[in-house]
Design a protein around this motif. Structure first.
Motif, mmCIF file in Angstrom:
data_model
loop_
_atom_site.group_PDB
_atom_site.id
_atom_site.type_symbol
_atom_site.label_atom_id
_atom_site.label_comp_id
_atom_site.label_asym_id
_atom_site.label_seq_id
_atom_site.Cartn_x
_atom_site.Cartn_y
_atom_site.Cartn_z
ATOM 1 N N ASP A 88 0.823 -1.214 0.000
ATOM 2 C CA ASP A 88 0.000 0.000 0.000
ATOM 3 C C ASP A 88 0.858 1.266 0.000
ATOM 4 O O ASP A 88 0.363 2.356 -0.280
ATOM 5 C CB ASP A 88 -0.930 0.008 1.214
ATOM 6 C CG ASP A 88 -2.048 1.024 1.053
ATOM 7 O OD1 ASP A 88 -2.739 0.951 0.029
ATOM 8 O OD2 ASP A 88 -2.214 1.891 1.923
ATOM 9 N N SER A 90 2.102 4.194 1.380
ATOM 10 C CA SER A 90 1.501 5.537 1.360
ATOM 11 C C SER A 90 1.997 6.447 2.474
ATOM 12 O O SER A 90 1.547 7.588 2.572
ATOM 13 C CB SER A 90 -0.020 5.433 1.489
ATOM 14 O OG SER A 90 -0.556 4.540 0.549
ATOM 15 N N ARG A 129 -1.443 -0.316 -3.641
ATOM 16 C CA ARG A 129 -2.233 0.912 -3.726
ATOM 17 C C ARG A 129 -2.643 1.142 -5.183
ATOM 18 O O ARG A 129 -1.884 0.824 -6.111
ATOM 19 C CB ARG A 129 -1.465 2.115 -3.164
ATOM 20 C CG ARG A 129 -0.228 2.491 -3.934
ATOM 21 C CD ARG A 129 0.513 3.669 -3.325
ATOM 22 N NE ARG A 129 -0.326 4.876 -3.301
ATOM 23 C CZ ARG A 129 0.075 6.053 -2.848
ATOM 24 N NH1 ARG A 129 1.299 6.194 -2.357
ATOM 25 N NH2 ARG A 129 -0.720 7.095 -2.846
ATOM 26 N N GLY A 167 -5.891 -1.359 -4.672
ATOM 27 C CA GLY A 167 -6.680 -0.571 -3.727
ATOM 28 C C GLY A 167 -7.297 0.628 -4.436
ATOM 29 O O GLY A 167 -7.327 0.709 -5.661
ATOM 30 N N TYR A 171 -4.825 5.902 2.789
ATOM 31 C CA TYR A 171 -3.594 5.631 3.535
ATOM 32 C C TYR A 171 -3.833 4.583 4.617
ATOM 33 O O TYR A 171 -2.990 3.708 4.843
ATOM 34 C CB TYR A 171 -3.109 6.944 4.150
ATOM 35 C CG TYR A 171 -2.048 6.851 5.225
ATOM 36 C CD1 TYR A 171 -0.818 6.247 4.988
ATOM 37 C CD2 TYR A 171 -2.262 7.419 6.478
ATOM 38 C CE1 TYR A 171 0.161 6.207 5.977
ATOM 39 C CE2 TYR A 171 -1.292 7.389 7.466
ATOM 40 C CZ TYR A 171 -0.090 6.777 7.217
ATOM 41 O OH TYR A 171 0.863 6.745 8.200
ATOM 42 N N CYS A 173 -5.450 2.006 4.697
ATOM 43 C CA CYS A 173 -5.429 0.608 4.245
ATOM 44 C C CYS A 173 -4.033 0.005 4.308
ATOM 45 O O CYS A 173 -3.869 -1.200 4.076
ATOM 46 C CB CYS A 173 -6.021 0.486 2.854
ATOM 47 S SG CYS A 173 -7.795 0.791 2.851
ATOM 48 N N TYR B 65 -13.212 5.683 -0.316
ATOM 49 C CA TYR B 65 -11.934 5.705 -1.030
ATOM 50 C C TYR B 65 -11.848 6.885 -1.998
ATOM 51 O O TYR B 65 -12.778 7.129 -2.768
ATOM 52 C CB TYR B 65 -11.763 4.392 -1.804
ATOM 53 C CG TYR B 65 -11.716 3.178 -0.910
ATOM 54 C CD1 TYR B 65 -10.514 2.749 -0.365
ATOM 55 C CD2 TYR B 65 -12.872 2.468 -0.592
ATOM 56 C CE1 TYR B 65 -10.459 1.631 0.465
ATOM 57 C CE2 TYR B 65 -12.825 1.353 0.235
ATOM 58 C CZ TYR B 65 -11.615 0.935 0.762
ATOM 59 O OH TYR B 65 -11.567 -0.163 1.582
#
Ligand SMILES: Cc1cc2nc3c(=O)[nH]c(=O)nc-3n(C[C@H](O)[C@H](O)[C@H](O)COP(=O)(O)O)c2cc1C
Ligand code: SF4
Ligand code: FES
Lengths: 440, 207
Positions: A88, A90, A129, A167, A171, A173, B65
């Protein structure tokens, strides 16, 4: 002089078409998998334990020990456990996993297969991500090649299936339990622990979650041996890692070196702080780790060294800021980030990050009073340690450390009635300055 | 606009890739964006129907999201990183000049429908700061001038190639790749940019 640079994960990044199976195999790729398959899964776990590998996603938890937390394998329930790779990336400043997956996705795929074999997972996921289109193309192409070559799939020796999952911009996640909720198709909000993912993770099944760099390090450990790996680095922080230098340095970028190198040494390799300027403050491991200054140039950049200096090694995201940078502006921007990314699940973080932005905005504009600084610290006390996950704690790191280190600069905003710095002087295209008086 | 049969079948195909179908929801919403240009009510309903969820449950996920858009996105999505490191290195100035140049605010689309401008968070490319993303492809080491040229080229329909990536497709085509449908372009572009190789370069001449 021997260079401190030890290219292992980065070694093939400069080679032609390095992302392809052909190029990867030509430089010895997938030999570690063959070696692993001659061992039992428990022997592979033992090798990772012996290597001393600690998680590269920020917290530094020993990887082999994490794998050991899985409940004993049940032959009657073969689909019962999962490996999830946290791609991810981030955390502001962190920029190592993305170039790794871009240049050498097969290193990660090979790591996934070996690690899945070790923990007896038949299904693995790479949660990447969404905002990195070309990296996702390369990962998916590598996975397709690995299937075609018989490294992946139910009929492959390790019998592992691998899904690359994109994704959608959040962030939070990256936090491992939020990641699992997201991978289950939900809002990405952290879960209460215990139960830990090793016991009840994805689909409430035993799950191992590791960072990209952690899993990508496994082939080298199996290929070259746990002793070789453990021989690098420092006593409690073993092996090599990727250090990411960004900002006001002459040659920003990725520098792979044994744990324990110092910022002074890294800056030497990177040509120093940009010409004509001096180091003012830096993050050792992303924006969630307390700021350090030029007083910390000789701190060994391993878990213990940075911890002793009052910060955290984190993701080794070394963001370098010189004397042209306003620390209040920097901290306000990070705070806006945490406010935006707070998932809203718990009150201290949801409300607290909002308040931090309010007060910092006032201070940056030169309004407010010195009492606001105590107000800020008070708010941080109500967030750190009282939030549901580490995002809230992280949000307070830049605020508290900047007030401690640069209180005068906050006050200068009040005296000046606004920011005393010239933002143009910090830009990449600022004219080279001769020698000029430093503000504040 | 309703979800057509082909898209519906592809949404089902995504759900079927996972041990539990609901895991497909994020890529399914990416696919909805690729065909609808945003997350539409029809798209939400289709996902809900396939996964046995309520529309409210799917909406709850979609709104969480930032990559999912309620307003129509232009042909290209231009994201300027304004997280601290890029902001300080010039991202703030780039974003301000692009707003002026394109006559749009944050998260708005040019009148010709070509470019949606947004400021984005750290995109894991800080060593190439200041960074601009076009349809989630990297444009490294930008300046106000290079960024304005970039959006001009996009609006003029010229071929534009990422610093580390492929020739730029449309935002919708990019969303389709994120949904898991390959476009066969993984082999375009370099292995790495200069900054990614900075450590290796220090060894040049050592051998
Ligand atoms: C807010 C937040 C964001 C995180 N983001 C990431 C991330 O992007 N990548 C990552 O590997 N770990 C991230 N982590 C750490 C993970 O929760 C977890 O510790 C890590 O993936 C475990 O892998 P490791 O043991 O291999 O380091 C994050 C943690 C928090 C609290
Ligand atoms: S600390 Fe913040 S991100 Fe973490 S659970 Fe609470 S609100 Fe969500
Ligand atoms: S701060 Fe812009 S890419 Fe990291």
């Amino acid at each position: 002089m021997t260079s401190p640079i030890t290219p292992v994960l980065t070694a093939n990044w400069g080679t032609d078409r390095s992302w392809t199976l052909d190029a990867y195999t030509a430089q010895g790729g997938y030999q570690a998998l063959a070696t692993a398959l001659t061992k039992t899964p428990d022997e592979v776990v033992a090798a990772v334990k012996d290597s001393g590998l600690r998680g590269r996603g920020g917290a530094g938890f020993p990887t082999g020990m994490k794998w050991g937390f899985l409940p004993p394998y049940d032959d009657n329930d073969p689909q019962s456990r999962y490996l999830v790779v946290n791609a991810d990336e981030s955390e502001p400043g962190t920029c190592k996993d993305i170039p790794l997956m871009m240049a050498s996705p097969h290193t990660l795929v090979e790591g996934v297969i070996i690690s899945s074999y070790a923990i007896r997972a038949k299904q693995a996921f790479i949660y990447v991500r969404g905002e990195v289109l070309h990296v996702i193309r390369r990962l998916r192409a590598a996975v397709a090649e690995a299937y075609a070559a018989g490294h992946l799939g139910p009929d492959s020796p390790a019998g592992v299936d691998l899904i690359v999952h994109a994704g959608a911009g959040a962030y939070i996640c990256g936090e491992e339990t939020a990641l699992l909720d997201s991978l289950e198709g939900r809002r990405g909000q952290p879960r209460l622990r215990p139960p830990f993912p090793a016991v009840a993770g994805l689909y409430a099944r035993p799950t191992v979650i590791n960072n990209v760099e952690s899993i990508a390090s496994v082939p080298a450990i199996i290929g070259k041996g746990a002793d070789w790996f453990a021989g690098l680095g420092t006593e409690k922080s073993k092996g090599f890692v990727i250090y990411s230098l960004s900002g006001h340095v002459t040659r920003p970028g990725q520098y792979e070196a044994p744990l324990g190198i110092t910022l002074r040494e890294l800056l030497d390799l990177a040509g120093g702080v940009r010409h004509g300027h001096q180091l003012k403050f830096w993050t050792p491991g992303g924006s969630s780790t307390p700021l350090l200054t030029d007083a910390h140039l000789d701190v060994p950049l391993d878990y213990e060294g940075v911890g002793a200096a009052g910060s955290m090694l984190g993701t080794r995201a070394l963001q370098i800021f010189d004397e042209t940078t306003c620390v209040v502006r920097a901290v306000l921007r990070w705070s806006e980030f945490y406010k935006h990314e707070s998932c809203g699940k718990c009150t201290p973080c949801r409300e607290g990050t909002w308040w931090l932005v309010q007060v910092l905005t006032r201070l940056e504009a030169g309004n407010g009073s010195e009492a606001d600084l105590d107000q800020l610290l008070d708010q941080c006390e109500n967030i750190a340690g009282r939030s549901f996950c580490a995002l809230g704690d992280g949000a307070t790191s830049p605020v508290v450390s900047s007030v401690q280190l640069f209180r005068e600069e906050y006050l200068a905003h009040l005296e000046h009635g606004g920011c005393p710095f010239d933002a143009a002087a910090s830009t990449a295209w600022a004219p080279r300055r001769q020698s000029q008086e430093v503000h504040a | 606009m309703t979800i057509n049969a082909t898209t519906y079948a592809e949404l089902q195909e995504i759900a079927a890739r996972y041990p539990q179908e609901r895991s497909g929801l994020l890529p399914m919403l990416h696919l909805v964006q690729s065909t609808e240009g945003r997350v539409t009510a029809d798209g939400i309903n289709a996902c809900a129907e396939i996964l046995g969820l309520t529309a409210a449950e799917v909406s709850g996920v979609a709104t969480f999201y930032t990559m999912y858009k309620r307003k129509p996105v232009g042909e290209h999505h231009v994201g300027v990183c304004t997280n601290t490191l890029c902001a300080v290195m010039g991202g703030d100035q780039i974003f301000a000049e692009l707003k002026e140049h394109l006559q749009v605010g944050n998260d708005e689309t040019t009148t010709d429908g070509k470019v949606t401008l947004e400021h984005v968070e750290c995109n894991a490319a800080c060593d190439y700061a200041p960074v601009v993303m076009v349809n989630w492809e990297f444009f490294d080491n930008q300046t106000p001038e290079s960024a304005k040229q970039l959006v001009d080229d996009l609006r003029a329909g010229k071929t534009v190639t990422a610093s580390r990536g492929a020739k730029i497709c449309s935002w919708r085509e990019a969303e389709r790749v994120l949904a898991g449908f390959d476009d066969g372009r993984a082999d375009e572009g370099p292995s790495a940019g200069e900054a990614s190789l900075a450590g290796l370069r220090t060894l040049d001449g050592d051998q």
